[in-house]
Design an enzyme around this catalytic site. Structure first.
Site, PDB file in Angstrom:
ATOM      1  N   VAL A  73      -0.496   0.469  -0.905  1.00 34.76           N
ATOM      2  CA  VAL A  73      -0.444   0.862   0.288  1.00 34.76           C
ATOM      3  C   VAL A  73      -0.081  -0.106   1.142  1.00 34.76           C
ATOM      4  CG1 VAL A  73      -1.303   2.533   2.068  1.00 34.76           C
ATOM      5  CG2 VAL A  73      -1.950   2.760  -0.501  1.00 34.76           C
ATOM      6  N   PRO A  74       1.162  -0.310   1.503  1.00 32.34           N
ATOM      7  CA  PRO A  74       1.708  -1.388   2.232  1.00 32.34           C
ATOM      8  C   PRO A  74       1.417  -1.389   3.932  1.00 32.34           C
ATOM      9  CG  PRO A  74       3.471   0.021   1.748  1.00 32.34           C
ATOM     10  CD  PRO A  74       2.291   0.498   0.987  1.00 32.34           C
ATOM     11  N   CYS A  75       0.041  -1.409   4.095  1.00 31.00           N
ATOM     12  CA  CYS A  75      -0.048  -1.460   5.825  1.00 31.00           C
ATOM     13  C   CYS A  75       0.559  -2.486   6.480  1.00 31.00           C
ATOM     14  CB  CYS A  75      -1.779  -1.253   6.010  1.00 31.00           C
ATOM     15  SG  CYS A  75      -2.471  -2.426   5.148  1.00 31.00           S
ATOM     16  N   HIS A  76       0.700  -3.389   6.147  1.00 25.50           N
ATOM     17  CA  HIS A  76       1.426  -4.766   6.652  1.00 25.50           C
ATOM     18  C   HIS A  76       2.947  -4.453   7.012  1.00 25.50           C
ATOM     19  CE1 HIS A  76       2.754  -4.981   2.356  1.00 25.50           C
ATOM     20  NE2 HIS A  76       3.928  -5.443   2.716  1.00 25.50           N
TER      21      HIS A  76
END
Length: 176
Positions: free
Chosen positions: A135-138
């Site tokens: 889950v690419p929160c970056h």
């Protein structure tokens, strides 16, 4: 029982935990393999370090390839959302759809949720994200393209490194 494995990436030694319903946690690097292992064991006392089964091995290979700059979306990786609140699930679903090399703001995610004005709640959900990389929160930035925060080890520096690897930003800015 939680099982885990460590794996090396371009950003350092990461960890992945899993159970019968998929990945339960991705641990970003803590500065060394030993510190990453210790963090996993602190968060999951009694977890067993084992060889990953094929579906977890594939997930590790995909996360590693993404951190090497390959344009993978990781949407095929199964995560166990059993204890994740519904609002967080919705935020994670939108966040997972952000392609490598692209970004959204917290406000844009709030708008896509149909909840304008909930950018802060989106940020809190992403701060609790148990599956960074998958889950690419970056890829989520503050209004106006600001970095926002990043609660993972290394903070915003880790976030910027990941965005550079993916081509979302040209280079890490020099801080004075």
């Amino acid at each position: 029982m939680t099982e885990f494995a460590l794996f090396d990436t371009a950003i350092g030694h990461c960890g992945v935990c899993w159970g019968e319903h998929g990945i339960t946690r991705v641990q970003l690097p803590e500065g060394s393999e030993a510190r990453t292992r210790a963090k996993v064991l602190r968060d999951h006392p009694g977890a067993a370090e084992t060889a990953p089964p094929p579906e977890i091995r594939r997930a590790i290979d995909e996360m590693t390839a993404l951190m090497d700059g390959e344009r993978l979306d990781l949407l095929d990786i199964e995560v166990d959302e059993g204890v994740v609140p519904e609002f967080h699930r919705r935020v994670y679903e939108i966040t997972r759809a952000i392609p490598p090399g692209k970004t959204l703001t917290y406000g844009e995610i709030a708008h896509r949720l149909g909840m304008p004005g909930s950018a802060q709640a989106v940020g809190q959900a992403l701060g609790a994200n148990p599956y960074p990389i998958v889950v690419p929160c970056h890829r989520v930035l503050a209004a106006g393209g600001g970095n926002g925060g990043f609660s993972a080890p290394g903070g915003v520096d880790t976030k910027l490194r990941m965005l550079v690897i993916e081509g979302a930003i040209a280079e890490e800015p020099t801080l004075f």
